[in-house]
Design a protein around this motif. Sequence first.
Motif, mmCIF file in Angstrom:
data_model
loop_
_atom_site.group_PDB
_atom_site.id
_atom_site.type_symbol
_atom_site.label_atom_id
_atom_site.label_comp_id
_atom_site.label_asym_id
_atom_site.label_seq_id
_atom_site.Cartn_x
_atom_site.Cartn_y
_atom_site.Cartn_z
ATOM 1 N N GLY A 121 0.778 -1.238 0.000
ATOM 2 C CA GLY A 121 0.000 0.000 0.000
ATOM 3 C C GLY A 121 0.809 1.287 0.000
ATOM 4 O O GLY A 121 0.228 2.368 -0.016
ATOM 5 N N GLY A 186 -8.738 10.811 3.251
ATOM 6 C CA GLY A 186 -8.504 9.415 2.879
ATOM 7 C C GLY A 186 -9.789 8.743 2.388
ATOM 8 O O GLY A 186 -10.889 9.278 2.527
ATOM 9 N N ARG A 188 -11.218 6.051 3.473
ATOM 10 C CA ARG A 188 -12.122 5.626 4.549
ATOM 11 C C ARG A 188 -13.114 6.707 4.895
ATOM 12 O O ARG A 188 -14.287 6.450 5.151
ATOM 13 C CB ARG A 188 -11.330 5.332 5.821
ATOM 14 C CG ARG A 188 -10.451 4.141 5.665
ATOM 15 C CD ARG A 188 -9.310 4.220 6.661
ATOM 16 N NE ARG A 188 -8.090 3.904 5.944
ATOM 17 C CZ ARG A 188 -6.951 3.610 6.525
ATOM 18 N NH1 ARG A 188 -6.854 3.627 7.831
ATOM 19 N NH2 ARG A 188 -5.903 3.331 5.810
ATOM 20 N N TYR A 212 -10.683 -5.404 -0.184
ATOM 21 C CA TYR A 212 -9.870 -4.518 0.661
ATOM 22 C C TYR A 212 -10.441 -4.476 2.091
ATOM 23 O O TYR A 212 -11.494 -3.875 2.321
ATOM 24 C CB TYR A 212 -9.855 -3.126 0.031
ATOM 25 C CG TYR A 212 -9.036 -2.091 0.759
ATOM 26 C CD1 TYR A 212 -7.788 -2.390 1.295
ATOM 27 C CD2 TYR A 212 -9.503 -0.785 0.894
ATOM 28 C CE1 TYR A 212 -7.037 -1.428 1.948
ATOM 29 C CE2 TYR A 212 -8.754 0.192 1.539
ATOM 30 C CZ TYR A 212 -7.530 -0.142 2.067
ATOM 31 O OH TYR A 212 -6.792 0.809 2.709
ATOM 32 N N THR A 254 -13.377 -2.427 -7.179
ATOM 33 C CA THR A 254 -12.087 -1.868 -7.620
ATOM 34 C C THR A 254 -11.905 -2.341 -9.069
ATOM 35 O O THR A 254 -11.160 -3.306 -9.312
ATOM 36 C CB THR A 254 -10.944 -2.382 -6.709
ATOM 37 O OG1 THR A 254 -11.076 -3.813 -6.529
ATOM 38 C CG2 THR A 254 -10.978 -1.749 -5.340
ATOM 39 N N ASP A 287 -13.736 2.302 -6.321
ATOM 40 C CA ASP A 287 -12.481 2.641 -5.639
ATOM 41 C C ASP A 287 -11.351 2.534 -6.678
ATOM 42 O O ASP A 287 -10.924 1.443 -7.033
ATOM 43 C CB ASP A 287 -12.286 1.651 -4.474
ATOM 44 C CG ASP A 287 -10.944 1.824 -3.778
ATOM 45 O OD1 ASP A 287 -10.246 2.814 -4.066
ATOM 46 O OD2 ASP A 287 -10.591 0.965 -2.945
ATOM 47 N N TYR A 289 -8.070 3.295 -6.727
ATOM 48 C CA TYR A 289 -6.970 3.713 -5.862
ATOM 49 C C TYR A 289 -5.587 3.753 -6.508
ATOM 50 O O TYR A 289 -4.733 4.508 -6.084
ATOM 51 C CB TYR A 289 -6.928 2.799 -4.628
ATOM 52 C CG TYR A 289 -6.637 1.360 -4.992
ATOM 53 C CD1 TYR A 289 -7.586 0.584 -5.642
ATOM 54 C CD2 TYR A 289 -5.402 0.784 -4.718
ATOM 55 C CE1 TYR A 289 -7.309 -0.716 -6.010
ATOM 56 C CE2 TYR A 289 -5.125 -0.513 -5.077
ATOM 57 C CZ TYR A 289 -6.084 -1.253 -5.733
ATOM 58 O OH TYR A 289 -5.787 -2.531 -6.106
ATOM 59 N N THR A 317 -7.553 8.508 -4.555
ATOM 60 C CA THR A 317 -6.779 8.882 -3.365
ATOM 61 C C THR A 317 -5.410 9.428 -3.774
ATOM 62 O O THR A 317 -4.875 9.054 -4.821
ATOM 63 C CB THR A 317 -6.587 7.658 -2.438
ATOM 64 O OG1 THR A 317 -5.802 8.037 -1.314
ATOM 65 C CG2 THR A 317 -5.889 6.500 -3.129
ATOM 66 N N SER A 319 -2.971 8.878 -1.733
ATOM 67 C CA SER A 319 -2.074 8.037 -0.933
ATOM 68 C C SER A 319 -1.078 7.274 -1.791
ATOM 69 O O SER A 319 0.027 6.980 -1.354
ATOM 70 C CB SER A 319 -2.880 7.022 -0.120
ATOM 71 O OG SER A 319 -3.596 7.673 0.884
ATOM 72 N N ARG A 327 -2.984 12.182 3.798
ATOM 73 C CA ARG A 327 -4.389 11.914 4.115
ATOM 74 C C ARG A 327 -5.347 12.744 3.259
ATOM 75 O O ARG A 327 -6.214 13.443 3.773
ATOM 76 C CB ARG A 327 -4.705 12.146 5.606
ATOM 77 C CG ARG A 327 -3.936 11.360 6.608
ATOM 78 C CD ARG A 327 -3.734 9.909 6.274
ATOM 79 N NE ARG A 327 -4.942 9.131 6.117
ATOM 80 C CZ ARG A 327 -5.122 8.267 5.097
ATOM 81 N NH1 ARG A 327 -4.209 8.083 4.174
ATOM 82 N NH2 ARG A 327 -6.220 7.579 5.017
ATOM 83 N N ALA A 329 -7.938 12.338 -0.125
ATOM 84 C CA ALA A 329 -8.578 11.534 -1.164
ATOM 85 C C ALA A 329 -9.728 12.374 -1.714
ATOM 86 O O ALA A 329 -9.945 13.514 -1.261
ATOM 87 C CB ALA A 329 -9.082 10.222 -0.574
HETATM 88 C C1 LIG Z 1 -7.876 -0.902 -2.246
HETATM 89 C C2 LIG Z 1 -7.525 0.425 -1.657
HETATM 90 N N1 LIG Z 1 -8.372 1.442 -1.806
HETATM 91 C C3 LIG Z 1 -8.095 2.667 -1.317
HETATM 92 C C4 LIG Z 1 -6.935 2.906 -0.633
HETATM 93 C C5 LIG Z 1 -6.652 4.302 -0.143
HETATM 94 O O1 LIG Z 1 -6.924 4.496 1.147
HETATM 95 P P1 LIG Z 1 -6.569 5.895 1.849
HETATM 96 O O2 LIG Z 1 -6.992 6.991 0.908
HETATM 97 O O3 LIG Z 1 -7.415 5.842 3.088
HETATM 98 O O4 LIG Z 1 -5.116 5.891 2.127
HETATM 99 C C6 LIG Z 1 -6.032 1.875 -0.423
HETATM 100 C C7 LIG Z 1 -4.805 2.098 0.347
HETATM 101 O O5 LIG Z 1 -4.049 1.210 0.659
HETATM 102 C C8 LIG Z 1 -6.321 0.604 -0.968
HETATM 103 O O6 LIG Z 1 -5.478 -0.424 -0.847
#
Ligand SMILES: Cc1ncc(COP(=O)(O)O)c(C=O)c1O
Length: 478
Positions: A121, A186, A188, A212, A254, A287, A289, A317, A319, A327, A329
């Motif tokens: 990640g 983020g 979440r 996830y 995803t 998602d 990501y 995101t 991230s 943090r 997104a």
């Molecule tokens: C599948 C997936 N979605 C989204 C995210 C992003 O999460 P965040 O924006 O809370 O860091 C991640 C981060 O590891 C992820 O693995």
Amino acid sequence: MASTSIGDSVRPDPHQATPIYRQLYQRFRAAMLDGRLAPGARVPSVRSLASELNLSRGTVELAYQLLVSEGYLLPRGPAGTIVSPRLPRSPVVASEAATKTPSSVQPTAGALSPPPPLRLGLPSLDAFPAKSWTRLTLEQLRAQAEADLHYPPAAGHPVLREALVSYLGVSRGIVCRPEQIVITNGYRDALGLICQTLLAPEDLGWFEEPGYFIARERLLAAGMRLAPVKVDAGGLDVKAGCREAEQARFAVVTPTHQSPTGVTLTLERRRALLAWASRRQAWIIEDDYDSEFRYRGHPIPALKSLDHDDRVLYTGTFSKVLFPGLRLAYLVVPTTEIARFHAVLARLGHGCPNLSQSVVAEFMAAGHFARHLKRMRALYRQRRELLHEALVRHLGGSVHINLQAGGMHLLAELPEVSNDAIIARRARESGLGGHALSEWYLGRPQRSGLLLSFTNLKDARQTDDLMRRLARIVETTS
Ligand SMILES: Cc1ncc(COP(=O)(O)O)c(C=O)c1O
């Protein structure tokens, strides 16, 4: 406590190309790291240091601000500014000791420890363009007006929302307006916001199996019920979803790069999923990501780009493309739901720091973002190859690696009977990152394997060593 006279050892060199404030910052930092300035020691006031070194107060102030923002200095109002008591004492000595007796050296309370190799990640932290980022941060800091010190706009900073409209249009095929974008703390946070705005406790949703786990936990914590829907080589099995939970209110997917298996949702299934959502008036949470990292074939447009009935809530995101400590997104909400989201945002007093949002927007506008992504794609392709080769060399007989088109990790599949959770736990105990595939299942695991990130691998030697260690663990775990 007496004021530390440090002036001579931090005196900047006017002939160097490095800006004076930056030299000051570097010299203070070096003095703290090599123990000349101990934790808790008081540093001279801005005024006295400026006068001693014959510098402007603004220059000294800038260096101090940077040291404060990075946690080296602690301002204590009229009592002066001190070296953070949380800094380890003479960490040079600590790191020498650490290489000899790792288990005896505990991380200093408050200090952040680096992630273990193979940790999932994370983007490549060593290749982040820290210099440009720091420069832009300072520029944005200097340009701050009174309004920037106010509470941030609940839906996000207008400059970042506008930058995202262009970015999503060009790179993800998504046509949207700035009002549709909500900046969140983020992914979440985006999920929590969707639950509060469009869903109710006990609502049922499809969830990829495996999927996830952090999203899963967040949804369960918000009171949602989840129906696991199996993932195969074509991504989420939409027919199985319709068969087993047609009445669901939402689906989390995803599509570009399924987390964690890496497969892409086929076009046929994308259409079937959108048709289900239209038929049931259900919501799809996309998602997206890590779609920026694809190493072969054409970029795949987002599912949202096919969403003519406005049933998709798109999330992205920073991230992965920047760094997770930021943090930040974002969520693109359907046009019909803008007012509802804004009402909830206003009630929650939502918002992310103005400064980081404006730095990201400037990073994008000035072209750093596009350049960074291009560099990372090339770097990740190389590091992925390193990991792949070393896996084949050391574990070729025990694992199956199905190289997917994109992503930031590899899945080394073990025979179904293997205990991947024990292997992953033993790997963690010996200082390696990575996850067991079986732990990403909500129900009974159907597959077994190790999820290993390649983004922070250093070179072939280190990768080879890591895989040799991992192979020993796999061989000795029954
Ligand atoms: C599948 C997936 N979605 C989204 C995210 C992003 O999460 P965040 O924006 O809370 O860091 C991640 C981060 O590891 C992820 O693995």
